[in-house]
Design a protein around this motif. Structure first.
Motif, mmCIF file in Angstrom:
data_model
loop_
_atom_site.group_PDB
_atom_site.id
_atom_site.type_symbol
_atom_site.label_atom_id
_atom_site.label_comp_id
_atom_site.label_asym_id
_atom_site.label_seq_id
_atom_site.Cartn_x
_atom_site.Cartn_y
_atom_site.Cartn_z
ATOM 1 N N GLN A 95 6.073 -20.049 5.325
ATOM 2 C CA GLN A 95 6.336 -18.980 4.372
ATOM 3 C C GLN A 95 7.671 -18.326 4.707
ATOM 4 N N PHE A 96 8.468 -18.116 3.690
ATOM 5 C CA PHE A 96 9.752 -17.441 3.833
ATOM 6 C C PHE A 96 9.680 -16.168 3.019
ATOM 7 N N LYS A 97 10.121 -15.062 3.613
ATOM 8 C CA LYS A 97 9.970 -13.786 2.930
ATOM 9 C C LYS A 97 11.256 -12.978 2.928
ATOM 10 N N LEU A 98 11.385 -12.169 1.894
ATOM 11 C CA LEU A 98 12.499 -11.254 1.730
ATOM 12 C C LEU A 98 11.902 -9.945 1.240
ATOM 13 N N GLY A 99 12.224 -8.821 1.943
ATOM 14 C CA GLY A 99 11.591 -7.573 1.566
ATOM 15 C C GLY A 99 12.355 -6.342 1.987
ATOM 16 N N LEU A 111 7.309 -4.150 2.408
ATOM 17 C CA LEU A 111 6.821 -4.940 1.269
ATOM 18 C C LEU A 111 7.769 -6.108 1.071
ATOM 19 N N TYR A 112 7.219 -7.280 0.713
ATOM 20 C CA TYR A 112 8.067 -8.461 0.604
ATOM 21 C C TYR A 112 7.554 -9.454 -0.427
ATOM 22 N N GLY A 113 8.473 -10.277 -0.896
ATOM 23 C CA GLY A 113 8.152 -11.419 -1.737
ATOM 24 C C GLY A 113 8.083 -12.661 -0.861
ATOM 25 N N LEU A 114 7.265 -13.626 -1.264
ATOM 26 C CA LEU A 114 7.049 -14.845 -0.475
ATOM 27 C C LEU A 114 7.438 -16.102 -1.233
ATOM 28 N N TYR A 115 7.988 -17.042 -0.513
ATOM 29 C CA TYR A 115 8.116 -18.424 -0.978
ATOM 30 C C TYR A 115 7.230 -19.221 -0.031
ATOM 31 N N ALA A 141 -1.967 -33.318 0.118
ATOM 32 C CA ALA A 141 -1.411 -32.642 -1.050
ATOM 33 C C ALA A 141 -0.320 -31.682 -0.593
ATOM 34 N N THR A 142 0.758 -31.609 -1.363
ATOM 35 C CA THR A 142 1.843 -30.678 -1.065
ATOM 36 C C THR A 142 2.035 -29.739 -2.248
ATOM 37 N N GLY A 143 2.468 -28.534 -1.942
ATOM 38 C CA GLY A 143 2.717 -27.569 -3.000
ATOM 39 C C GLY A 143 3.671 -26.482 -2.555
ATOM 40 N N MET A 144 4.375 -25.934 -3.520
ATOM 41 C CA MET A 144 5.289 -24.823 -3.280
ATOM 42 C C MET A 144 5.015 -23.764 -4.328
ATOM 43 N N GLY A 145 5.019 -22.508 -3.880
ATOM 44 C CA GLY A 145 4.728 -21.437 -4.812
ATOM 45 C C GLY A 145 5.273 -20.110 -4.336
ATOM 46 N N PHE A 146 4.857 -19.061 -5.012
ATOM 47 C CA PHE A 146 5.380 -17.727 -4.749
ATOM 48 C C PHE A 146 4.246 -16.739 -4.575
ATOM 49 N N GLY A 147 4.572 -15.610 -4.012
ATOM 50 C CA GLY A 147 3.585 -14.555 -3.816
ATOM 51 C C GLY A 147 4.246 -13.300 -3.296
ATOM 52 N N GLY A 148 3.437 -12.452 -2.689
ATOM 53 C CA GLY A 148 3.943 -11.195 -2.152
ATOM 54 C C GLY A 148 3.034 -10.706 -1.051
ATOM 55 N N GLY A 149 3.503 -9.676 -0.347
ATOM 56 C CA GLY A 149 2.698 -9.147 0.730
ATOM 57 C C GLY A 149 3.189 -7.806 1.221
ATOM 58 N N ALA A 150 2.418 -7.269 2.151
ATOM 59 C CA ALA A 150 2.752 -6.006 2.791
ATOM 60 C C ALA A 150 2.456 -6.139 4.275
ATOM 61 N N GLU A 151 3.238 -5.439 5.090
ATOM 62 C CA GLU A 151 3.015 -5.444 6.535
ATOM 63 C C GLU A 151 3.173 -4.027 7.057
ATOM 64 N N TYR A 152 2.489 -3.759 8.148
ATOM 65 C CA TYR A 152 2.686 -2.495 8.846
ATOM 66 C C TYR A 152 2.783 -2.812 10.329
ATOM 67 N N ILE A 153 3.914 -2.438 10.935
ATOM 68 C CA ILE A 153 4.128 -2.665 12.363
ATOM 69 C C ILE A 153 4.017 -1.318 13.075
ATOM 70 N N PHE A 154 3.050 -1.216 13.982
ATOM 71 C CA PHE A 154 2.825 0.008 14.739
ATOM 72 C C PHE A 154 3.829 0.107 15.888
ATOM 73 N N ASP A 155 4.033 1.335 16.393
ATOM 74 C CA ASP A 155 4.946 1.547 17.514
ATOM 75 C C ASP A 155 4.500 0.775 18.753
ATOM 76 N N SER A 156 3.198 0.504 18.863
ATOM 77 C CA SER A 156 2.669 -0.234 20.014
ATOM 78 C C SER A 156 2.952 -1.737 19.941
ATOM 79 N N GLY A 157 3.449 -2.218 18.801
ATOM 80 C CA GLY A 157 3.762 -3.632 18.649
ATOM 81 C C GLY A 157 2.731 -4.408 17.851
ATOM 82 N N TRP A 158 1.587 -3.808 17.536
ATOM 83 C CA TRP A 158 0.583 -4.487 16.719
ATOM 84 C C TRP A 158 1.053 -4.528 15.275
#
Length: 190
Positions: A95-99, A111-115, A141-158
């Motif tokens: 997965q490659f993301k830009l956000g 927040l990011y978009g996914l390839y 089977a092979t496939g390529m598509g798109f999507g999106g996501g969200a992440e939260y990185i805590f100060d502790s590294g989680w």
């Protein structure tokens, strides 16, 4: 085969660009690696199955909030085809993301978009013309598509992420089908 060549070329270009210190605009202000365990749903047309993945990757963050990254993973799910005797299904994905990150550089909400690129390995039921009986045979089977996501990185590294992607899979044998993934992950960054 063309999809595999395009995938390798894309990975090579992104890896080269990420280490290209001669391109000052692409030099990230912070680099963050991560490893995650994901749990969610995989949908094959209208049939759903649990999906478990182990992913490793990283992001490049800029002080202006923009980030991009890549992650690669191995997944396990169940084949929705009940006519096969071996229902295990494996997935290799990239997965490659830009956000955009709303917190400090490399921390907080993003927040990011996914390839998304997926490669599935599974059994299918095939008629043996010699014996006249159905037998399990391996299929890819092979496939390529798109999507999106969200992440939260805590100060502790989680890190906690949620993502959704959808694509059309092209199997070696059989007709194309829709494949979508909805995942929630917990991991650690360094």
């Amino acid at each position: 085969m063309n999809k595999i060549i395009i995938s390798i070329a894309t990975i090579s270009i992104l890896a080269t660009a990420s280490n290209a210190s001669w391109i000052g605009a692409l030099k990230a202000d912070k680099k963050v690696g991560n490893v995650k365990l994901s749990v969610g749903q995989a949908s094959f047309e209208d049939i759903s199955s649990n999906l478990y993945t182990l992913e490793i990757g990283g992001n490049y963050y800029y002080d202006n909030g923009i980030f991009w990254g890549a992650q690669f993973g191995f997944g396990y799910t169940e084949n929705p085809d009940e006519s096969v005797s071996t229902t295990e299904m494996g997935e290799i994905n990239g997965q490659f993301k830009l956000g955009y990150s709303f917190g400090k550089t490399g921390k907080g909400l993003g927040l990011y978009g996914l390839y998304d690129m997926s490669y599935l390995m599974y059994n299918y039921n095939n008629l043996n013309r010699m014996t006249g009986e159905f037998e399990d045979e391996i299929n890819f089977a092979t496939g390529m598509g798109f999507g999106g996501g969200a992440e939260y990185i805590f100060d502790s590294g989680w890190i906690v992420t949620a993502s959704y992607s959808t694509m059309t899979m092209s199997p070696d044998i059989g007709s194309e089908y829709d494949y979508s993934k909805a995942l929630v992950a917990v991991g650690y960054t360094w």
